[in-house]
Design an enzyme around this catalytic site. Structure first.
Site, mmCIF file in Angstrom:
data_model
loop_
_atom_site.group_PDB
_atom_site.id
_atom_site.type_symbol
_atom_site.label_atom_id
_atom_site.label_comp_id
_atom_site.label_asym_id
_atom_site.label_seq_id
_atom_site.Cartn_x
_atom_site.Cartn_y
_atom_site.Cartn_z
ATOM 1 N N HIS A 82 26.574 33.227 73.342
ATOM 2 C CA HIS A 82 27.740 34.090 73.536
ATOM 3 C C HIS A 82 27.347 35.562 73.624
ATOM 4 O O HIS A 82 28.189 36.411 73.919
ATOM 5 C CB HIS A 82 28.803 33.851 72.456
ATOM 6 C CG HIS A 82 28.472 34.375 71.097
ATOM 7 N ND1 HIS A 82 27.973 33.578 70.096
ATOM 8 C CD2 HIS A 82 28.586 35.615 70.547
ATOM 9 C CE1 HIS A 82 27.805 34.294 68.997
ATOM 10 N NE2 HIS A 82 28.168 35.538 69.250
ATOM 11 N N ASP A 121 24.948 27.263 71.368
ATOM 12 C CA ASP A 121 25.066 28.713 71.255
ATOM 13 C C ASP A 121 23.705 29.394 71.118
ATOM 14 O O ASP A 121 23.424 30.063 70.123
ATOM 15 C CB ASP A 121 25.961 29.065 70.070
ATOM 16 C CG ASP A 121 26.479 30.500 70.136
ATOM 17 O OD1 ASP A 121 26.224 31.174 71.151
ATOM 18 O OD2 ASP A 121 27.138 30.930 69.177
ATOM 19 N N SER A 179 25.719 40.702 63.940
ATOM 20 C CA SER A 179 24.618 39.885 63.430
ATOM 21 C C SER A 179 24.381 38.647 64.275
ATOM 22 O O SER A 179 23.487 37.863 63.969
ATOM 23 C CB SER A 179 24.890 39.476 61.978
ATOM 24 O OG SER A 179 26.049 38.672 61.895
#
EC number: 3.4.21.-
Length: 990
Positions: free
Chosen positions: A111, A142, A225
């Site tokens: 993402h 991801d 993060s």
């Protein structure tokens, strides 16, 4: 040329199996630039409370580990350039870490890399910077990889983190090292609590991982993060930070098993194969599997084979027309694939990724009965879009597996990833639409859609059939206006995994608009017994505008309002400037809800909020009537009749009376833009009028007394405030008469703001009693004086000052605001007028000669690095004490270098590379000398005259420099893309 605007940051609910349905919202941990308040650079040597480690030995071990790990961690500053699939165009920050120092490979989240075009750079621990390009983003999971040139890092030894997925264990102490909340470096501690949770569900119309286990821990990571390494005390990466809860300290980590496989493929220059049967599994505990039909024998076998597992995989979503459709049903429990007992997603991925194009044998249990099915494994990359089309200001690509899986539909169809421009079908929903057909031709895939769009001429109105992913039962049908002149690009972009750039080709040049043919229209009289009122419907029409460029900081929107025909023989219509704020747009007139024809803009009043447009009288065959316009201003107490259009374009009428005529001050917007000033607005006692955004006030003999107009006000809570008021038709009469005489009018104004004050206030300010008596004797409507509320900054300073009380102009007592409207003249008049003012200032009467000015409409703009630059427009001059530069930013795109590096709306660019840029032409000359993908230094000034400097990196591939310039004589706008070609293209002719 088109501009998009979007926002990435979101908080989403988790509803995945195995979690509390009332669980708090979750968010991915990338960090949006707009949300950075202050970025503090944290030194690697962070003071640590030794007691939190239990003993000094553990503390020293962690300290040494962190000192090594931070050398591998990078802060990623990136832009997802275009809206694509589930992602908006956005500028953001995240984290990554080096996993191969020699090849220059960085691991981060999918993402972050995004499914669409990506531009970014990485900042290492020692603040060296280098460009990064995507080399892989997983279609489902991801994670993604970025590549950088290791030779660009001169002052530190690049260290790679070793991936050790097997070391992730429940109870293990870990550290998350990354760019948390936009900080350069943050180190968060936690303990792994679960290894077998299902992938978090972030909601609809957004990216969601699936068909994988996730690791759960409590580390309280936040925005920025994303992509951080999760390391153990030995310095090995055991997981990848991916998401977390916004209301609890729970974080979700992606296991490294499939990531490690993908990395090895890259290192050995092999393709990363990804197989699929278009089916989503969920891990469900044994007790639930039993309720779904798992037999005791199979449960015993699974528990014996996998003693550390708590359940099995169960079919959740099977996509229609996919390889497993019909063969596998929702709720089936997976037992084995190709004879191998299955207990984890990793096993399934491993088999599928090595079986593309092959048939696999799957054993499932359904209601206590065992079934064996065979499915051919498909290529996951083939159902993941790697190209998109930009046309008419919108973007399109094939429907992705990601979106289709969430809604359980076949992986086919044309997906609108940005419903803007001609395809602005819903202002509240820009994404999620599927195009079923256009121009009565079906569009089952992107190639067909492209071929259909090639055949549609510019300015054509066509039928669009479409539906939304969230409501597949409702088919929408509408007509859209094809814009291939303002939004001229028709480009096909395709991902290049070698360069990391999305290459594009121009698909087709616009087809010239078809010649318009005349049509007949029949008016329906207003149902009223007064013939003169009944036929006023023949003098009213609907005016609609289509804009594509945020000129003068005005909204890009399609506006519809009514207009009044003021000369049927020549085709003149008067309309609110709310609908026609400038001439960088298209205007259409609709008569009798039957015939729509284009119109041109002939006059824009600088202060009174009205515009005059002209249509071709030969294109409409209808009984259009020129109404009688009053020569007498309205007064309080006058009886009148309101005729207006409701929001669904229905004519309504009501008798009413004038309750007040007073000076009105429309609040200014925080970003200056056009607003009506120095108004005397007519208020009426009529409930019907509040439901109408346009209309007229008339006498019973059909004489027009006033216009009921909508006025653009300030922006509040992301919405534009609209004011509804009446403007006396006599305020427009002088301009109208000049047009009827075949002359081109123009207005020179006193560039100051005025407001009414009471006699008491005037007396306190020092107005002599003799002038107060004059006012009391001569004023017919209201006892008031006019005072200066503000003075605009002009090239030749206005001699008026704030607080001045106006006594007379040209020796005539000023009793009303209309006496300060300025001077109406023709285009042949070159010189502005000088007016003799008598004012009271600080208790003294003084005489002033005030020169009127002509307001210049914007005739040149430049698009640079995603920002709209232009000379400061009139609203800016009205709002400031001085103008620092002739290069003013009126808008910036949400994925642009302008946003990423710090240019904001209302900023002035004063210097580029230390060269002064006093005007837009000078600015463009300097910019043309700056190469692509290089930094340039800019000195800017804020709206509050605070100077600052930035460095901005150009990107002409995605953000070319384009100039739009209007030829004042011909009225033609010319587009010139400066970084690509010197070829000029006429895009609009008035």
């Amino acid at each position: 040329m088109s501009v998009t605007n979007s926002n990435r940051k979101r908080s989403l609910s988790e509803v995945s199996e195995g979690s509390d349905p009332e669980a708090p919202a979750k968010t991915r941990n990338s960090y949006t630039t707009d949300e950075i308040v202050m970025v503090e650079e944290v030194d690697s040597e962070i003071p640590v409370n030794i007691s939190s480690y239990g003993d000094a030995e553990t503390y020293l071990k962690w300290q040494n580990t962190i000192a090594k790990v931070v050398k591998s961690v990078v802060s990623i500053h990136f832009s997802q350039v275009a809206p694509f699939d589930s992602d908006n165009a956005v500028v953001s920050q995240a984290t990554g870490f080096v996993v191969d120092a020699s090849l220059g490979i960085i691991l981060t989240n999918r993402h972050v890399v995004g499914p669409g075009p990506f531009v970014g750079y990485a900042v290492f621990d020692n603040h060296e910077e280098c460009d990064v390009t995507p080399i892989y983003r997983d279609p489902v999971h991801d994670f993604g990889f970025l590549k950088f040139d290791p030779t660009k890092i001169k002052y530190m030894n690049i260290q790679a983190l070793e991936l050790k997925p097997s070391l992730a264990k429940v109870g293990s102490e870990i550290r998350v090292v990354g760019n948390d909340a936009g900080e350069k470096l943050s180190i968060l501690s936690g303990f792994i609590s679960r290894l077998d949770r299902n992938a978090p569900d972030y909601g609809e119309l957004t990216y969601n991982d699936f068909n994988t286990e996730y690791i759960q821990a409590a580390a309280a990571a936040s925005g920025g993060s994303s992509g951080s390494p999760v390391v153990n005390s030995d310095g090995y990466a055991v997981a990848l930070q991916a998401g977390g809860s916004t209301e609890a300290s729970t974080d979700f980590f992606l296991p490294l098993d499939r990531i490690l496989r993908a990395l090895k493929c890259l290192q050995s220059n092999k393709p990363i194969t990804r197989g699929t049967i278009q089916l989503q599994w969920l891990l469900k505990p044994f007790d639930e599997c039993r309720r779904l039909g798992l037999t005791a024998d199979r449960e015993s076998q699974a528990r014996a084979q996998f003693p550390d597992k708590i359940g099995l995989l169960v079919a959740e979503t099977i996509l229609r027309e996919g390889p497993s459709d019909i063969k596998i049903k929702e709720g089936d429990t997976l037992i084995s694939i190709n004879g191998e007992l299955i207990s984890s997603f990793i096993q399934v991925d491993d088999i599928l990724d090595e079986s593309i194009g092959k048939e696999i044998e799957i054993i499932i249990q359904r209601g206590g009965i065992e079934h064996t099915v065979k499915c051919e494994v498909g290529d996951l990359h083939s159902i993941t879009p790697d190209r998109y089309v930009e046309v008419c200001g919108a973007t399109f690509h094939e429907l992705s597996y990601q979106m289709a899986r969430f809604y359980g539909m076949p992986v086919r169809g044309v997906f609108i990833s940005s419903a803007s421009g001609s395809f602005n079908i819903d202002a509240n929903e820009r994404v999620g639409w599927i195009v079923d057909s256009i121009d009565n031709k079906e569009t089952p895939n992107l190639d067909t859609f492209i071929e259909v769009m090639k055949t549609i001429p510019d300015r054509q109105r066509v039928t669009l059939r479409y539906h939304h992913l969230t409501d597949q039962h409702t088919i929408h049908v509408t007509s859209i206006y094809i814009d291939r002149h303002w939004c001229s690009e028709f480009r096909l972009y395709k991902r290049n995994d070698v360069t990391g750039i999305w290459d594009y080709e121009n698909v087709a040049e616009p087809i010239k608009a078809e010649e318009l043919k005349p049509h007949a229209a029949k008016f329906i009289d207003i149902p009223i017994d007064i013939p003169e009122i009944a036929t006023l419907s023949h003098s009213l029409c609907m005016v609609s505008t289509v804009s594509a460029i945020p000129l003068d900081s005005l909204p890009v929107e399609n506006v519809k309002t009514s207009g009044l025909v003021i000369d049927a023989e020549q085709g003149y219509i008067i309309v609110s400037r709310r609908a026609v704020p400038h001439d960088c747009l298209d205007v259409f007139v609709t008569f009798a809800d039957s015939v729509m024809i284009p119109a041109s803009i002939v006059f824009l009043h600088p202060t009174k909020n009205y515009a005059i447009i002209k249509y071709d009288i030969n294109l409409v065959n209808a009984n259009i009537i020129t109404p009688k316009l009053s020569n007498t201003p309205m007064k309080r107490g006058d009886r009148t009749r309101f005729i207006g259009f409701t929001h669904n374009n229905r004519l309504v009428t009501s008798e009413t009376s004038v309750t007040d005529i007073s000076s009105i001050s429309i609040p200014s917007n925080i970003i200056p833009r056009y607003r009506a000033t120095n108004l005397e607005a007519i208020s009426i006692d009529c409930n019907v009028s509040t439901k109408c955004n346009s209309g007229i006030l008339t006498d019973n003999d059909g004489t027009i007394r006033a216009l009921w107009l909508s006025f653009l006000g300030e922006r509040q809570d992301n919405k534009d405030k609209i004011y509804l008021m009446s403007l006396d038709i006599t305020d427009c009469k002088e301009v109208i008469e000049l047009l009827k005489e075949g002359k081109k009018p123009k207005v020179s104004i006193i560039d100051a703001g005025f407001g009414a004050i009471s006699i008491l206030t005037a007396r306190i300010r020092g107005v002599p009693e003799e002038w107060i008596k004059k006012m009391e004797l001569q004023s017919e409507n209201r006892l008031q004086f006019i005072s200066v509320s503000r003075v605009s900054f002009t090239e030749e300073p206005v001699k008026l000052q704030t607080g001045d009380v106006i006594l007379a102009v040209n020796d005539k007592l000023v009793t009303e605001m209309s006496q300060l409207d300025g001077v109406v003249s023709t285009a042949d008049d070159e010189e502005s007028q000088t007016l003799r003012f008598k004012v009271v200032r600080e208790g003294k009467i003084i005489d002033l000669n005030i020169k009127t000015i002509y307001v210049k409409e914007t005739s040149q703009i430049a698009v640079f690095s995603g920002s709209i630059l232009q000379p400061p427009h009139h609203a800016v001059w009205q709002s400031m004490m001085n103008i620092p530069s002739g290069v003013y930013c009126t808008f910036r795109g949400e994925s642009s270098p302008a946003l990423q590096f710090g240019i904001s709306a209302t900023n002035f660019i004063t210097h580029v590379n230390e060269t002064e840029t006093p005007d837009l032409d000078t600015f463009l000359k300097v910019i043309k000398q700056i190469p692509d993908n290089t930094y340039c230094k800019m000195r800017l000034m804020t709206f509050d005259n605070v100077p600052f400097a930035i460095s901005l990196k150009t990107n002409y591939h995605y953000f070319p420099t384009t100039e739009l310039k209007k030829n004042i004589e011909s009225g033609k706008w010319i587009e010139n893309e400066l970084n690509k070609t010197e070829e000029k293209k006429i895009i609009k002719s008035d």
